[in-house]
Design an enzyme around this catalytic site. Structure first.
Site, PDB file in Angstrom:
ATOM      1  N   ASP A 324       0.928  -1.174   0.066  1.00  0.00           N
ATOM      2  CA  ASP A 324      -0.015   0.032  -0.016  1.00  0.00           C
ATOM      3  C   ASP A 324       0.867   1.157   0.036  1.00  0.00           C
ATOM      4  OD1 ASP A 324      -2.328   1.719   0.469  1.00  0.00           O
ATOM      5  OD2 ASP A 324      -2.075   1.782   2.494  1.00  0.00           O
ATOM      6  N   ASP A 520      -1.787  -0.846   5.937  1.00  0.00           N
ATOM      7  CA  ASP A 520      -1.987  -0.441   7.480  1.00  0.00           C
ATOM      8  C   ASP A 520      -3.409   0.170   7.673  1.00  0.00           C
ATOM      9  OD1 ASP A 520      -2.110   2.037   5.859  1.00  0.00           O
ATOM     10  OD2 ASP A 520      -1.308   3.395   7.529  1.00  0.00           O
ATOM     11  N   ASP A 524      -7.206  -2.432   3.644  1.00  0.00           N
ATOM     12  CA  ASP A 524      -6.262  -3.396   3.315  1.00  0.00           C
ATOM     13  C   ASP A 524      -6.449  -4.588   3.892  1.00  0.00           C
ATOM     14  OD1 ASP A 524      -4.622  -1.302   1.799  1.00  0.00           O
ATOM     15  OD2 ASP A 524      -3.666  -0.572   3.855  1.00  0.00           O
TER      16      ASP A 524
END
Length: 777
Positions: A324, A520, A524
């Protein structure tokens, strides 16, 4: 059954799993006590009492071991425990109680190590469930009533108050809504949704109350879909086949065949038991878990919590890494990029006024502005008559002036310098907070979520460790995503992805290689659950992502992931060495026992010798691998922290250099000359002493860690260029003073010096932060 009741059922099963996990340490205590008591009795010349204690220890392990074997058989595989059960039963049958007690202790130790590792984290997604709203406020002709979320229908008009979670997908009915969408997109910056624009469930209302027209029911809304995705992805992830069980697949039938042949040919059951005793796969039961758990221990000391040994083994085989962007490759919160001032205002004054007004604002940009002002040591007066309009900004009175900070309307007039700020914000992907004083535009603060200092080093180490494919999956816009990818040298970028898109990308990559996903945010969590190994940034990330992950980084440093990969590879390599070496020695002992040269008791002692050898080898995984991370001396680490703090403090000097160059472009008169003189003063009094101290204190301290002075040679060359440009600016000022002002023929070169110095300084600071400052925790 809906997703909530299904997940609740899973959570109710956790106590039973916890009760089962308590069996292993009890068994370890019992077997250790039995072996010790038997040893004491034997030393006291009480052989029968010793056999009694050892026999009880053996029996205590037989019952749970049979249960573990039956459970494994129900799942379609026979692991190393089956050989242990046969060996335990055989030692009891031929009265070799000491051998049985030793095997029982090794079995209990291996199971306890594994159980302790498995309790490090939980597979449930409790945080996702807790974040889900249970009710909504529905407006009807009779007023506003709170109703269960399941009763909300398409077309209902809902009220979403400040700080509340949007319950279902819908469209804004009032003029505008200010939303924190980080739970879905991961992006820290708040967004404004105008009337009739769509809003997804799960986002948080960061502004005033607004009305929402529902366009979906609870089950069809975005957030419910995320919960389903996470649950399904976790269920679809196949359990890891442990290294020990893979070896047991061929070692088990080989051992049984050898024992059977020895009995068949010799007619002696004792020989068969002797073969099983030395065939007891202690390198698999104990040595391999010791290496893996040693790796878990090493990782945990660095702030990397790994769910279990299977995860560590799998991490050592990973070849693809998906990341990410926000909060993983970037810091996850905006920072001040630059401060720009109107021609007659200083940048420091712009920052001081903006931060003073923003001291009591909850906005994420306000926090960044205030933090930057305090880092630079600015004194912030207390404003009065402060008001804040969600989505627009704050206004108040400071030192008798009416001040506002926030957005400008699309129709507001902008001077030339302000249009340049708009252009720069577009080019840099930055947000802009405009400062107005007494109705006049006075300056602007540009903010952006910066790249983590340790990200470039981390990705280089990951490639060196064998990760050959690095991709970014982000919900952010394509432009900033590609900019970050270009800096880091990623292999591919997928931007503007929703949670389902991330899961699809993870599944596609899993078909090619063992895949790691790092994130995080709540958005996700499904992707983390879908990956072979999910890694959560747990220091500031969401609880949902941490609980869906196999690995949690408890420190806010992504470079710990590279350390974890290196540790995993080393621990797995040592585990394989221990297992194969031990099994080869066991095979030799089995052949000796099969021909009658090794009785069971002697075989048990020989097996102990083999175990000691492989366990000592396995314990090497506890040692620090010097290649994994450069060792810093305490003095060098202290210097890094000192100069990193000075970098933050010197940002106003960099802004002054650029501001002076801009003023020369606008109007090369006395005001511009004064700006250049002020810049030269800051360079002489603050910047050049900092660079000199780095050259003569920091670089020599880092040289041993980095492999010698050549490692800092290019950075030393940058110091020379900074000093050269500073002297050139000083020469221009001398000429200006001699001639009574700046001559036209000076302007181009002086402007080039200032812009060039600004560029060199920003690049130099970034290189030091990435290459040197990221070494220190």
């Amino acid at each position: 059954m809906n997703h909530r009741s299904t997940l609740a059922a899973r959570l109710r099963r956790l106590p039973a799993a916890a009760a089962s996990a308590r069996l292993e340490p009890v068994l370890l205590a019992v077997t250790a006590a039995a072996l010790t008591a038997g040893g004491i009795a034997w030393l006291a010349d009480s052989g029968r009492l010793a056999d009694l204690f050892w026999g009880l220890g053996t029996l205590s392990a037989v019952v749970p071991a049979v249960g573990w074997v039956l459970s494994a058989l129900r799942h379609g595989h026979a692991g190393v425990d089956l050989i242990a059960v046969l060996a335990l039963g055989g030692t009891l049958a031929v009265h070799e109680y000491l051998a049985g007690a030793l095997i029982a202790l090794m079995l209990a130790t291996g199971r306890t190590l594994e159980a302790a590792a498995q309790r490090r984290a939980s597979h449930d997604l409790r945080a996702l469930l807790e974040h889900t709203p249970r009710s909504a406020r529905r407006r009807t002709d009779d007023g506003v009533a709170t109703v269960p979320l399941a009763e909300v229908a398409v077309g209902d008009l809902l009220i979403v108050g400040p700080g509340e979670v949007v319950p279902v997908d819908g469209r804004v009915e009032t003029n505008a809504a200010v939303l924190d969408e980080s739970v879905l997109t991961g992006e820290a910056l708040q967004v404004e949704r105008a009337r009739d624009e769509p809003v997804r469930s799960g986002v948080v209302n960061a502004g005033g109350a607004f009305e929402l027209r529902a366009t979906a029911t609870e089950q069809d809304s975005t957030y419910a879909g995320i919960v389903r995705l996470a649950r399904q992805a976790g269920a679809e992830s196949a359990p890891v086949v442990r290294l020990a069980d893979r070896y047991a697949a061929w070692f088990l039938p080989l051992s049984l065949a050898a024992a059977g042949l020895a009995w068949l040919i010799s007619g002696s059951a004792v020989r068969a038991v002797a073969v099983l005793v030395v065939a007891t796969p202690c390198p698999l039961l104990l040595a391999a878990p010791v290496a893996i758990v040693s790796g878990l221990s090493r990782a945990s000391r660095l702030g990397v919590v790994i769910r279990d040994g299977g995860t560590l083994e799998n991490l050592g085989r990973a070849r693809t890494l998906l990341l990410d962007k926000t909060g993983t490759l970037t810091r996850g919160r905006p920072r001040v990029l630059d401060v720009t001032a109107a021609p007659d205002v200083k940048p420091a004054e712009v920052l001081r006024l903006a931060a003073s007004l923003d001291q009591y604002s909850p906005h994420v940009l306000a926090h960044a502005i205030v933090d930057t002002a305090r880092e630079r040591g600015l004194t912030l007066p207390v404003p009065s008559h402060v008001t804040e309009e969600p989505g627009r900004g704050a206004t108040g009175t400071i030192d008798g002036h009416h001040v506002s900070i926030g957005r400008l309307g699309p129709t507001d007039d902008r001077p030339t310098w302000a249009k340049a700020v708009d252009n720069r914000a577009l080019l840099d992907g930055a947000a802009v907070a405009w400062l107005t004083v007494d109705g006049r535009l006075a300056g602007a603060v540009l903010l952006r979520d910066p790249l983590r200092h340790d990200a470039p080093r981390t990705l280089r180490h990951l490639r060196a460790a064998g990760i050959n494919r690095l991709l970014m999956l982000t919900g952010d816009r394509a432009a900033p995503a590609h900019e970050v990818a270009a800096v880091l040298g990623l292999d591919d970028v997928r931007a503007e992805l929703g949670p389902a898109d991330k899961v699809a990308a993870v599944r596609a990559e899993r078909e090619r290689a063992v895949t790691v996903m790092v994130g995080d945010g709540v958005n996700d969590a499904p992707a983390l659950a879908a990956a072979d190994i999910g890694v959560a940034m747990g220091a500031r990330g969401s609880t949902a992502s941490s609980e869906a992950a196999d690995i949690v980084l408890t420190t806010d440093r992504v470079d710990r992931l590279a350390d974890a990969v290196t540790i995993a590879q080393r621990a797995r390599r040592i585990a394989v060495q221990s297992a194969l070496g031990g099994m080869l020695m066991s095979l030799a002992a089995m052949a000796t026992a099969a021909v009658g040269l090794l009785p069971p008791a002697v075989g048990a002692l020989l097996q102990e010798g083999i175990d000691v050898a492989v366990i000592l080898n396995a314990l090497r995984a506890l040692r620090v691998d010097q290649a994994a991370r450069s060792a810093l001396t305490p003095a060098a680490e202290a210097l890094i922290h000192r100069f990193a703090a000075e970098h933050d403090d010197l940002q106003d000097v960099l802004e002054s250099v650029r501001d002076a160059a801009d003023r020369l472009s606008d109007s090369p008169g006395p005001t511009a000359l004064a700006a250049v003189e002020e810049t030269h003063r800051l360079l002489t009094e603050r910047l050049l002493p900092h660079e000199y101290a780095e050259e003569h204190q920091l670089y020599p301290a880092l040289a041993p860690t980095l492999g010698g002075p050549e490692a800092t040679a290019t950075m030393s060359r940058a110091h020379t260029e900074i000093e050269h440009l500073s002297r050139r600016i000083a020469t221009h000022l001398q000429l200006a003073h001699a001639n009574g002002g700046l001559a036209p023929e000076q302007l181009d070169d002086l402007r080039s010096c200032l812009y060039g110095l600004n560029t060199v300084l920003r690049l130099h600071f970034t290189q030091e932060e990435e290459n040197y400052f990221s070494l220190a925790p």
